[in-house]
Design an enzyme around this catalytic site. Structure first.
Site, PDB file in Angstrom:
ATOM      1  N   TYR A 295      25.026  26.047  35.135  1.00  0.00           N
ATOM      2  CA  TYR A 295      25.863  27.262  35.193  1.00  0.00           C
ATOM      3  C   TYR A 295      25.333  28.312  34.214  1.00  0.00           C
ATOM      4  CZ  TYR A 295      30.131  30.165  35.124  1.00  0.00           C
ATOM      5  OH  TYR A 295      31.037  31.209  35.214  1.00  0.00           O
TER       6      TYR A 295
HETATM    7  N1  LIG Z   1      37.649  32.148  35.915  1.00  0.00           N
HETATM    8  C1  LIG Z   1      36.908  32.254  34.812  1.00  0.00           C
HETATM    9  O1  LIG Z   1      37.281  31.787  33.728  1.00  0.00           O
HETATM   10  C2  LIG Z   1      35.601  32.994  34.887  1.00  0.00           C
HETATM   11  C3  LIG Z   1      35.008  33.421  33.675  1.00  0.00           C
HETATM   12  C4  LIG Z   1      33.806  34.088  33.726  1.00  0.00           C
HETATM   13  C5  LIG Z   1      33.194  34.351  34.928  1.00  0.00           C
HETATM   14  N2  LIG Z   1      33.779  33.915  36.100  1.00  0.00           N
HETATM   15  C6  LIG Z   1      33.060  34.215  37.347  1.00  0.00           C
HETATM   16  O2  LIG Z   1      33.950  34.873  38.221  1.00  0.00           O
HETATM   17  C7  LIG Z   1      33.497  34.686  39.562  1.00  0.00           C
HETATM   18  C8  LIG Z   1      34.698  34.403  40.447  1.00  0.00           C
HETATM   19  O3  LIG Z   1      35.262  33.173  40.067  1.00  0.00           O
HETATM   20  P1  LIG Z   1      36.840  32.904  39.968  1.00  0.00           P
HETATM   21  O4  LIG Z   1      37.109  32.483  38.585  1.00  0.00           O
HETATM   22  O5  LIG Z   1      37.579  34.024  40.538  1.00  0.00           O
HETATM   23  O6  LIG Z   1      36.940  31.588  40.866  1.00  0.00           O
HETATM   24  P2  LIG Z   1      37.532  31.286  42.319  1.00  0.00           P
HETATM   25  O7  LIG Z   1      38.965  31.641  42.381  1.00  0.00           O
HETATM   26  O8  LIG Z   1      37.121  29.885  42.595  1.00  0.00           O
HETATM   27  O9  LIG Z   1      36.742  32.291  43.278  1.00  0.00           O
HETATM   28  C9  LIG Z   1      35.420  32.060  43.704  1.00  0.00           C
HETATM   29  C10 LIG Z   1      35.178  32.892  44.951  1.00  0.00           C
HETATM   30  O10 LIG Z   1      33.796  32.759  45.321  1.00  0.00           O
HETATM   31  C11 LIG Z   1      33.720  32.304  46.672  1.00  0.00           C
HETATM   32  N3  LIG Z   1      32.497  31.523  46.828  1.00  0.00           N
HETATM   33  C12 LIG Z   1      32.125  30.394  46.184  1.00  0.00           C
HETATM   34  N4  LIG Z   1      30.917  29.987  46.617  1.00  0.00           N
HETATM   35  C13 LIG Z   1      30.539  30.885  47.556  1.00  0.00           C
HETATM   36  C14 LIG Z   1      29.396  31.008  48.383  1.00  0.00           C
HETATM   37  N5  LIG Z   1      28.382  30.123  48.354  1.00  0.00           N
HETATM   38  N6  LIG Z   1      29.316  32.057  49.234  1.00  0.00           N
HETATM   39  C15 LIG Z   1      30.318  32.959  49.285  1.00  0.00           C
HETATM   40  N7  LIG Z   1      31.417  32.901  48.542  1.00  0.00           N
HETATM   41  C16 LIG Z   1      31.531  31.856  47.684  1.00  0.00           C
HETATM   42  C17 LIG Z   1      35.018  31.520  46.898  1.00  0.00           C
HETATM   43  O11 LIG Z   1      35.386  31.435  48.268  1.00  0.00           O
HETATM   44  P3  LIG Z   1      34.963  30.154  49.182  1.00  0.00           P
HETATM   45  O12 LIG Z   1      35.174  28.935  48.345  1.00  0.00           O
HETATM   46  O13 LIG Z   1      35.814  30.247  50.395  1.00  0.00           O
HETATM   47  O14 LIG Z   1      33.524  30.367  49.501  1.00  0.00           O
HETATM   48  C18 LIG Z   1      35.995  32.411  46.144  1.00  0.00           C
HETATM   49  O15 LIG Z   1      36.352  33.528  46.926  1.00  0.00           O
HETATM   50  C19 LIG Z   1      32.460  33.583  39.502  1.00  0.00           C
HETATM   51  O16 LIG Z   1      31.160  34.152  39.615  1.00  0.00           O
HETATM   52  C20 LIG Z   1      32.634  32.983  38.122  1.00  0.00           C
HETATM   53  O17 LIG Z   1      31.456  32.428  37.606  1.00  0.00           O
HETATM   54  C21 LIG Z   1      34.964  33.259  36.093  1.00  0.00           C
END
Ligand SMILES: NC(=O)c1ccc[n+]([C@@H]2O[C@H](COP(=O)([O-])OP(=O)(O)OC[C@H]3O[C@@H](n4cnc5c(N)ncnc54)[C@H](OP(=O)(O)O)[C@@H]3O)[C@@H](O)[C@H]2O)c1
Length: 264
Positions: free
Chosen positions: A180
């Protein structure tokens, strides 16, 4: 792979003729938010649509995507924003090309790209880090950003903005998250190169570096993490909206956000 939908299929106009529509600050603009079906991507899509921006959200799960589009549509009934759910795996170059062909056919251009789709992993020491885990992270969190940006760029003109949702992990050390962290740090390097290339063309590039945020991704990282201490996805979305709404001459390089009280 991508579901073909027309605006009228995705957003039947439920407004009585007498209801006045509200023009927002992004009226007439078009945005793509990858991974817009949940968490941070969903909140960003909702915030942009709230400003009357036409929004395409993507993800792999068609049902989840359709439900998200419906929720956004019903929260933006006073404006004219179109919400288009489009199945697209960011690891699939052909699906990505098809996504942007659809965007061009519908809107003729792209004003806002949010590379947000991402996955995480459980803590894993190096010797237990499989090649499969490594490739999954790099393909989704790094190569996906490259593929989407490359396909989107021909549609983006002066004044457009690209926001890459990275993570605090792009800069900070989190032991045992090799794949990651490598993917996110790589995506930061990509973002900095992109920013340098696009600056003379007047296309803004912003790195988004959130700390712990209360979303479903924590099921993949640490299912019992204290999510109530984390930031809300809506807070991240408000910060992104501020960056998007800056005058086109102002180019915000980074948005760094941490939970005020520390999350873990
Ligand atoms: N939450 C945190 O603490 C945090 C902190 C820093 C950064 N982030 C970043 O924020 C971003 C969003 O994450 P989130 O926290 O909102 O998590 P989340 O609720 O799990 O959302 C992830 C999204 O990405 C989609 N996704 C995953 N794999 C994919 C693929 N191969 N192709 C297309 N879509 C895909 C998922 O939909 P499907 O599963 O239907 O594909 C979902 O819409 C990520 O890049 C993560 O690294 C999160």
């Amino acid at each position: 792979m991508a579901a073909k939908k027309t605006p009228s299929q995705t957003k039947p106009d439920p407004r009585p003729a007498s209801v006045e529509t509200k023009r927002g600050r992004l009226s007439g603009k078009a945005a793509v938010i990858t991974g817009g079906s949940s968490g941070i991507g969903f909140a960003i899509a909702q915030a942009l649509a709230g400003e009357d921006c036409n929004v395409v959200i993507t993800g792999r799960d068609e049902e989840k995507l359709a439900a998200a589009a419906l929720r956004i549509s019903s929260s933006t009934q006073q404006n004219t924003a179109l919400i288009l759910p489009k199945v697209c795996d960011v690891r699939d170059p052909e699906a990505i090309v098809e996504l942007f062909v659809t965007v061009e056919a519908m809107f003729g251009r792209l004003d806002i790209l949010v590379n947000n789709a991402g996955i995480s992993q459980p803590p894993t020491p190096l010797e237990q880090t499989s090649l499969e885990l490594w490739r999954e992270q790099i393909d989704t969190n790094l190569t996906g950003v490259f593929l989407c940006t490359r396909a989107a760029l021909p549609l983006m003109k002066r004044g457009a903005i690209i926001v890459n949702n990275l993570s605090a992990a792009a800069k900070q050390t989190f032991p045992n998250y090799y794949a990651y962290t490598a993917a996110k740090a790589g995506a930061l390097g990509f973002t900095l190169s992109l920013r340098a290339e696009l600056m003379p063309r007047g296309i803004r590039v912003t790195a988004l570096l959130p700390g712990a945020t209360d979303t479903d991704i924590w099921q993949q990282i640490m299912p019992d993490a204290p999510r109530h201490h984390m930031m809300e996805a809506e807070s991240i979305a408000q910060a992104v909206l501020c960056a998007v709404l800056l005058p086109p001459g102002a180019n915000l390089s980074e948005i760094v956000l941490d939970p005020a009280g520390g999350a873990l």
